[in-house]
Write a protein that holds these residues in place. Structure first.
Motif, mmCIF file in Angstrom:
data_model
loop_
_atom_site.group_PDB
_atom_site.id
_atom_site.type_symbol
_atom_site.label_atom_id
_atom_site.label_comp_id
_atom_site.label_asym_id
_atom_site.label_seq_id
_atom_site.Cartn_x
_atom_site.Cartn_y
_atom_site.Cartn_z
ATOM 1 N N VAL A 197 14.905 -25.927 7.860
ATOM 2 C CA VAL A 197 13.917 -26.949 7.523
ATOM 3 C C VAL A 197 14.430 -28.285 8.029
ATOM 4 N N LEU A 198 13.693 -28.896 8.943
ATOM 5 C CA LEU A 198 14.096 -30.164 9.531
ATOM 6 C C LEU A 198 13.400 -31.308 8.815
ATOM 7 N N GLY A 199 14.188 -32.121 8.105
ATOM 8 C CA GLY A 199 13.645 -33.244 7.350
ATOM 9 C C GLY A 199 13.450 -32.888 5.900
ATOM 10 N N LEU A 200 14.196 -33.521 5.007
ATOM 11 C CA LEU A 200 14.165 -33.148 3.592
ATOM 12 C C LEU A 200 13.515 -34.226 2.726
ATOM 13 N N GLY A 201 12.346 -34.656 3.151
ATOM 14 C CA GLY A 201 11.494 -35.439 2.271
ATOM 15 C C GLY A 201 10.758 -34.485 1.352
ATOM 16 N N ALA A 202 9.683 -34.941 0.738
ATOM 17 C CA ALA A 202 8.934 -34.087 -0.188
ATOM 18 C C ALA A 202 8.381 -32.851 0.513
ATOM 19 N N VAL A 203 7.934 -33.010 1.772
ATOM 20 C CA VAL A 203 7.399 -31.866 2.522
ATOM 21 C C VAL A 203 8.501 -30.846 2.789
ATOM 22 N N GLY A 204 9.655 -31.340 3.256
ATOM 23 C CA GLY A 204 10.763 -30.442 3.546
ATOM 24 C C GLY A 204 11.295 -29.733 2.316
ATOM 25 N N LEU A 205 11.366 -30.454 1.199
ATOM 26 C CA LEU A 205 11.815 -29.820 -0.042
ATOM 27 C C LEU A 205 10.799 -28.788 -0.519
ATOM 28 N N GLY A 206 9.528 -29.034 -0.252
ATOM 29 C CA GLY A 206 8.501 -28.034 -0.543
ATOM 30 C C GLY A 206 8.694 -26.799 0.315
ATOM 31 N N ALA A 207 9.060 -27.003 1.597
ATOM 32 C CA ALA A 207 9.301 -25.869 2.493
ATOM 33 C C ALA A 207 10.492 -25.049 2.025
ATOM 34 N N ILE A 208 11.536 -25.729 1.560
ATOM 35 C CA ILE A 208 12.693 -25.022 1.009
ATOM 36 C C ILE A 208 12.280 -24.204 -0.209
ATOM 37 N N SER A 209 11.481 -24.819 -1.070
ATOM 38 C CA SER A 209 11.013 -24.118 -2.266
ATOM 39 C C SER A 209 10.169 -22.907 -1.893
ATOM 40 N N GLY A 210 9.322 -23.070 -0.873
ATOM 41 C CA GLY A 210 8.486 -21.956 -0.410
ATOM 42 C C GLY A 210 9.314 -20.836 0.184
ATOM 43 N N ALA A 211 10.351 -21.194 0.951
ATOM 44 C CA ALA A 211 11.230 -20.184 1.541
ATOM 45 C C ALA A 211 11.972 -19.411 0.446
ATOM 46 N N LYS A 212 12.419 -20.126 -0.580
ATOM 47 C CA LYS A 212 13.082 -19.473 -1.711
ATOM 48 C C LYS A 212 12.114 -18.536 -2.424
ATOM 49 N N PHE A 213 10.893 -19.001 -2.638
ATOM 50 C CA PHE A 213 9.855 -18.199 -3.293
ATOM 51 C C PHE A 213 9.603 -16.890 -2.535
ATOM 52 N N MET A 214 9.691 -16.961 -1.195
ATOM 53 C CA MET A 214 9.438 -15.780 -0.360
ATOM 54 C C MET A 214 10.662 -14.887 -0.203
ATOM 55 N N GLY A 215 11.794 -15.315 -0.751
ATOM 56 C CA GLY A 215 12.976 -14.460 -0.745
ATOM 57 C C GLY A 215 13.910 -14.635 0.437
ATOM 58 N N ALA A 216 13.852 -15.769 1.125
ATOM 59 C CA ALA A 216 14.752 -16.006 2.253
ATOM 60 C C ALA A 216 16.205 -15.973 1.770
ATOM 61 N N ALA A 217 17.084 -15.392 2.581
ATOM 62 C CA ALA A 217 18.497 -15.264 2.201
ATOM 63 C C ALA A 217 19.304 -16.497 2.594
ATOM 64 N N LYS A 218 18.946 -17.101 3.716
ATOM 65 C CA LYS A 218 19.668 -18.290 4.191
ATOM 66 C C LYS A 218 18.643 -19.382 4.450
ATOM 67 N N ILE A 219 18.768 -20.495 3.733
ATOM 68 C CA ILE A 219 17.842 -21.618 3.879
ATOM 69 C C ILE A 219 18.659 -22.847 4.253
ATOM 70 N N ILE A 220 18.524 -23.278 5.489
ATOM 71 C CA ILE A 220 19.317 -24.376 6.024
ATOM 72 C C ILE A 220 18.483 -25.655 6.021
ATOM 73 N N GLY A 221 18.928 -26.646 5.269
ATOM 74 C CA GLY A 221 18.265 -27.933 5.253
ATOM 75 C C GLY A 221 18.959 -28.887 6.206
ATOM 76 N N ILE A 222 18.172 -29.654 6.965
ATOM 77 C CA ILE A 222 18.729 -30.555 7.980
ATOM 78 C C ILE A 222 18.206 -31.961 7.746
ATOM 79 N N ASP A 223 19.120 -32.905 7.526
ATOM 80 C CA ASP A 223 18.723 -34.294 7.314
ATOM 81 C C ASP A 223 19.946 -35.185 7.558
ATOM 82 N N LYS A 224 19.704 -36.352 8.141
ATOM 83 C CA LYS A 224 20.812 -37.273 8.409
ATOM 84 C C LYS A 224 21.179 -38.104 7.184
ATOM 85 N N ASN A 225 20.416 -37.952 6.119
ATOM 86 C CA ASN A 225 20.696 -38.650 4.864
ATOM 87 C C ASN A 225 21.491 -37.727 3.949
ATOM 88 N N GLU A 226 22.747 -38.039 3.744
ATOM 89 C CA GLU A 226 23.621 -37.183 2.939
ATOM 90 C C GLU A 226 23.114 -37.026 1.510
#
Length: 376
Positions: A197-226
């Motif tokens: 997931v490129l960009g961890l604003g609200a949209v990106g965090l939603g994508a992470i949540s959706g990937a988790k909901f679907m059972g993804a094993a590896k979810i990589i978040g990418i953002d230049k803001n630590e």
């Protein structure tokens, strides 16, 4: 005809033209026509699309009443409205669902042909219920939510449980749900797969949540803001990449994290043109799928064609592929049941009168979602 004929005078955030400052002024909101509802807004929120809207997205019509995220209470209904009543809590949306057109029954898209996305800044009958000093106001999309009152066609409104947290309801009205839907409905993430997931604003965090909901094993978040590392982990991220920590490209860093292969799916949420090719390159050759939900500032962007020729799939998306009645209602139910840590998104609150400050706050590194509170 409407069951109420009163014109409401209220406050709303207005932009008079490209490069013009956002002002909060008194406007008039007409009663709803036959198939419309007038909504008294409880709260709204701000996302990156709101910045592009004052830059001329998706049309160049001004003056414009701003905002597209929010939640409110039905104040009055048109005389042909049977599905909603005064007092119902609703989320105005910018996409409809008739459930009977070719697209709705296809199961392949959320872009309804009967109730399409409004790119004209007007209601479906090509008019507006909002005006200022006798001059018509345009919306960004199908409604304007940074206003104490707004009018929507009933086909662009979702009724939600009245016990839902209004702030959280505002978040799912666009940003978070767009990302969630991208993983859930657009690429249909498979259990055990890998996702970037490129960009961890609200949209990106939603994508992470959706990937988790679907059972993804590896979810990589990418953002230049630590600061986004902790937020990503709260929503289900398993690995974090800060591109500023390395001279390597984003796609190289993702491949390093996946044994050189790349991920099964990538979701591009930044709208930064060079990252479109990077998000494709980060996926597996031959089978990788990328969905784009970030809106770029430019109408055309460069794309590495060889990346596509090597068997990868690129898909565009509106509202994360979500159908309003079939899908957003499910997210709203999960929201009401506190199944998402949406409190992690809230970073700032401003009253409508100070909405101009929100654009400055949005630049702060710790800013995620800004809630705009109505004063009435």
């Amino acid at each position: 005809m409407s069951r109420t004929s009163q014109v409401v005078t209220c406050k709303a955030a207005i932009c008079w033209g490209l490069g013009q400052p956002v002002t909060v002024e008194e406007i008039q909101v007409d009663p709803p026509k036959a198939t419309e509802v007038r909504v008294k807004m409880i709260c709204s929120s701000l996302c990156h699309t709101d910045i592009t809207s004052i830059q001329g997205f998706p049309h160049m019509k001004f003056p414009r009443a701003l905002g597209h995220e929010g939640v409110g209470v039905v104040e009055s209904v048109g005389d042909q409205v049977t599905t909603l009543k005064e007092g119902d809590v609703v989320i105005p949306t910018y996409i409809g669902e008739c459930e009977t057109c070719e697209n709705c029954v296809s199961g392949q898209t959320n872009l309804c042909l009967t109730h399409p996305v409004s790119l004209t800044g007007l209601l479906p009958d090509d008019t507006s219920r909002m005006s200022i000093r006798g001059q018509r106001l345009y919306h960004v999309l199908s409604c304007a939510t940074w206003s104490e009152y707004t009018v929507s066609d009933v086909n662009y409104v979702l009724k939600v449980d009245p016990t839902i947290d209004p702030t959280h309801a505002s978040f799912i009205s666009c940003g978070f749900s767009t990302g969630f839907g991208a993983a859930w409905k657009e690429v249909k993430v498979e259990s055990g797969s890998s996702v970037a997931v490129l960009g961890l604003g609200a949209v990106g965090l939603g994508a992470i949540s959706g990937a988790k909901f679907m059972g993804a094993a590896k979810i990589i978040g990418i953002d230049k803001n630590e600061k986004k590392r902790e937020k990503g982990e709260a929503f289900g991220m398993t690995h974090f990449i800060n591109p500023t920590d390395s001279a390597k490209s984003v796609s190289e860093l993702v491949k390093e994290a996946t044994g050189g292969m790349g991920v099964d799916y990538s979701i591009e949420c930044t709208g930064i043109p060079p990252l479109l090719t990077e998000s494709l390159e980060a996926t597996k050759m031959g089978t990788g799928k990328t969905v784009v939900v970030g809106i770029p500032a430019e109408p055309t962007v460069p794309l590495g064609i060889i990346t596509i020729l090597l068997g990868r799939t690129l898909k565009g998306s509106v509202f994360g592929g979500l159908k309003v009645r079939s899908d957003l209602s499910i997210i709203a139910d999960k929201c009401q049941k506190k199944e998402f840590p949406l409190e992690e998104l809230l970073s700032h609150e401003v009253p409508l009168e100070d909405v101009k400050k929100a654009f400055e706050i949005l630049k702060e590194p710790n800013c995620l979602k800004i809630v705009i509170k109505m004063s009435h």
